[in-house]
Design a protein around this motif. Structure first.
Motif, PDB file in Angstrom:
ATOM      1  N   TYR A  55      23.454   1.139  -1.623  1.00  0.00           N
ATOM      2  CA  TYR A  55      22.213   0.137  -1.299  1.00  0.00           C
ATOM      3  C   TYR A  55      22.836  -0.903  -0.584  1.00  0.00           C
ATOM      4  O   TYR A  55      22.207  -1.171   0.330  1.00  0.00           O
ATOM      5  N   ARG A  56      23.589  -1.842  -1.151  1.00  0.00           N
ATOM      6  CA  ARG A  56      24.172  -2.816  -0.647  1.00  0.00           C
ATOM      7  C   ARG A  56      25.148  -2.738   0.591  1.00  0.00           C
ATOM      8  O   ARG A  56      25.093  -3.244   1.666  1.00  0.00           O
ATOM      9  N   ARG A  57      26.142  -1.850   0.473  1.00  0.00           N
ATOM     10  CA  ARG A  57      27.191  -1.665   1.418  1.00  0.00           C
ATOM     11  C   ARG A  57      26.742  -0.633   2.723  1.00  0.00           C
ATOM     12  O   ARG A  57      27.326  -0.896   3.671  1.00  0.00           O
ATOM     13  N   HIS A  58      26.138   0.498   2.183  1.00  0.00           N
ATOM     14  CA  HIS A  58      25.745   1.559   3.166  1.00  0.00           C
ATOM     15  C   HIS A  58      24.344   1.395   3.547  1.00  0.00           C
ATOM     16  O   HIS A  58      24.103   2.183   4.447  1.00  0.00           O
ATOM     17  N   GLY A  59      23.725   0.585   2.898  1.00  0.00           N
ATOM     18  CA  GLY A  59      22.273   0.334   3.471  1.00  0.00           C
ATOM     19  C   GLY A  59      21.288   1.413   3.270  1.00  0.00           C
ATOM     20  O   GLY A  59      20.211   1.783   4.069  1.00  0.00           O
ATOM     21  N   LEU A  60      21.551   2.244   2.100  1.00  0.00           N
ATOM     22  CA  LEU A  60      20.659   3.279   1.855  1.00  0.00           C
ATOM     23  C   LEU A  60      18.963   2.744   1.523  1.00  0.00           C
ATOM     24  O   LEU A  60      19.036   1.679   0.990  1.00  0.00           O
ATOM     25  N   TYR A  61      17.925   3.411   2.004  1.00  0.00           N
ATOM     26  CA  TYR A  61      16.567   2.746   1.832  1.00  0.00           C
ATOM     27  C   TYR A  61      16.407   3.085   0.367  1.00  0.00           C
ATOM     28  O   TYR A  61      16.707   4.064  -0.239  1.00  0.00           O
ATOM     29  N   LYS A  62      15.923   2.296  -0.496  1.00  0.00           N
ATOM     30  CA  LYS A  62      15.549   2.176  -1.892  1.00  0.00           C
ATOM     31  C   LYS A  62      14.295   2.707  -1.888  1.00  0.00           C
ATOM     32  O   LYS A  62      13.199   1.894  -1.724  1.00  0.00           O
ATOM     33  N   VAL A  63      14.099   3.906  -2.257  1.00  0.00           N
ATOM     34  CA  VAL A  63      12.874   4.689  -2.430  1.00  0.00           C
ATOM     35  C   VAL A  63      12.066   3.957  -3.538  1.00  0.00           C
ATOM     36  O   VAL A  63      12.839   4.042  -4.687  1.00  0.00           O
ATOM     37  N   PRO A  64      10.861   3.464  -3.586  1.00  0.00           N
ATOM     38  CA  PRO A  64      10.225   2.899  -4.575  1.00  0.00           C
ATOM     39  C   PRO A  64      10.217   3.874  -5.989  1.00  0.00           C
ATOM     40  O   PRO A  64       9.819   5.253  -5.860  1.00  0.00           O
ATOM     41  N   THR A  65      10.393   3.408  -7.179  1.00  0.00           N
ATOM     42  CA  THR A  65      10.403   4.367  -8.400  1.00  0.00           C
ATOM     43  C   THR A  65       9.047   4.582  -9.113  1.00  0.00           C
ATOM     44  O   THR A  65       9.063   5.606  -9.610  1.00  0.00           O
ATOM     45  N   ARG A  66       7.939   3.715  -8.675  1.00  0.00           N
ATOM     46  CA  ARG A  66       6.788   4.070  -9.141  1.00  0.00           C
ATOM     47  C   ARG A  66       5.699   4.039  -7.964  1.00  0.00           C
ATOM     48  O   ARG A  66       6.118   3.473  -7.094  1.00  0.00           O
ATOM     49  N   ALA A  67       4.770   4.937  -8.205  1.00  0.00           N
ATOM     50  CA  ALA A  67       3.630   5.195  -7.379  1.00  0.00           C
ATOM     51  C   ALA A  67       3.056   3.761  -7.057  1.00  0.00           C
ATOM     52  O   ALA A  67       2.697   2.816  -8.024  1.00  0.00           O
ATOM     53  N   GLY A  68       2.551   3.524  -5.836  1.00  0.00           N
ATOM     54  CA  GLY A  68       2.114   2.368  -5.445  1.00  0.00           C
ATOM     55  C   GLY A  68       0.534   2.060  -5.920  1.00  0.00           C
ATOM     56  O   GLY A  68       0.223   1.177  -6.282  1.00  0.00           O
ATOM     57  N   TRP A  69      -0.167   3.156  -5.823  1.00  0.00           N
ATOM     58  CA  TRP A  69      -1.762   3.074  -6.166  1.00  0.00           C
ATOM     59  C   TRP A  69      -1.891   3.335  -7.695  1.00  0.00           C
ATOM     60  O   TRP A  69      -1.487   4.187  -8.038  1.00  0.00           O
ATOM     61  N   ASN A  70      -2.756   2.689  -8.220  1.00  0.00           N
ATOM     62  CA  ASN A  70      -3.315   3.012  -9.650  1.00  0.00           C
ATOM     63  C   ASN A  70      -4.183   4.125  -9.766  1.00  0.00           C
ATOM     64  O   ASN A  70      -4.234   4.975 -10.511  1.00  0.00           O
ATOM     65  N   SER A  71      -4.841   4.329  -8.673  1.00  0.00           N
ATOM     66  CA  SER A  71      -5.846   5.528  -8.548  1.00  0.00           C
ATOM     67  C   SER A  71      -5.768   5.849  -7.143  1.00  0.00           C
ATOM     68  O   SER A  71      -5.938   5.229  -5.990  1.00  0.00           O
ATOM     69  N   ALA A  72      -5.952   7.329  -6.875  1.00  0.00           N
ATOM     70  CA  ALA A  72      -6.030   7.785  -5.452  1.00  0.00           C
ATOM     71  C   ALA A  72      -7.354   8.376  -5.075  1.00  0.00           C
ATOM     72  O   ALA A  72      -7.824   9.182  -6.145  1.00  0.00           O
ATOM     73  N   HIS A  73      -8.087   7.831  -4.439  1.00  0.00           N
ATOM     74  CA  HIS A  73      -9.443   8.456  -3.809  1.00  0.00           C
ATOM     75  C   HIS A  73     -10.389   8.310  -4.873  1.00  0.00           C
ATOM     76  O   HIS A  73     -11.144   9.183  -5.084  1.00  0.00           O
ATOM     77  N   THR A  74     -10.657   7.479  -5.388  1.00  0.00           N
ATOM     78  CA  THR A  74     -11.517   6.911  -6.537  1.00  0.00           C
ATOM     79  C   THR A  74     -12.697   6.439  -5.875  1.00  0.00           C
ATOM     80  O   THR A  74     -12.582   5.609  -4.885  1.00  0.00           O
ATOM     81  N   TRP A  75     -13.900   6.309  -6.270  1.00  0.00           N
ATOM     82  CA  TRP A  75     -15.003   5.794  -5.628  1.00  0.00           C
ATOM     83  C   TRP A  75     -15.533   4.624  -6.837  1.00  0.00           C
ATOM     84  O   TRP A  75     -16.795   4.469  -6.684  1.00  0.00           O
ATOM     85  N   ALA A  76     -14.633   4.312  -7.607  1.00  0.00           N
ATOM     86  CA  ALA A  76     -15.131   3.434  -8.785  1.00  0.00           C
ATOM     87  C   ALA A  76     -15.329   1.830  -8.220  1.00  0.00           C
ATOM     88  O   ALA A  76     -14.742   1.452  -7.444  1.00  0.00           O
TER      89      ALA A  76
END
Length: 82
Positions: free
Chosen positions: A61-82
């Motif tokens: 990641y530091r030397r070669h500049g590989l994109y660090k894919v996030p390890t956790r999903a970003g949203w708590n819920s997907a497509h909820t209407w709450a």
């Protein structure tokens, strides 16, 4: 690295939702492994165990500049209407 990073970033942005943490981890591991394998072949080093010691993840990641894919999903819920 530019093409690889664009692909990783696009994949992460498209599939980064609630229950995708396992898939994201697999993609991240695969990208690290492929880059590490490429570097080992490029420098004519043998042995995957040696590759993990000689080319640690931080180095990718530091030397070669590989994109660090996030390890956790970003949203708590997907497509909820709450």
């Amino acid at each position: 690295m530019g093409n690889v990073n664009r692909s990783l970033r696009g994949w992460a942005n498209y599939f980064h939702y609630r229950n995708s943490s396992q898939a994201i981890n697999k993609v991240r591991y695969h990208a690290e492994d492929r880059l590490r394998t490429h570097l080992l072949k490029r420098h004519k080093m043998k042995g995957r165990g040696a590759g993990l010691r000689l080319v640690p993840g931080v180095h990718l990641y530091r030397r070669h500049g590989l994109y660090k894919v996030p390890t956790r999903a970003g949203w708590n819920s997907a497509h909820t209407w709450a």
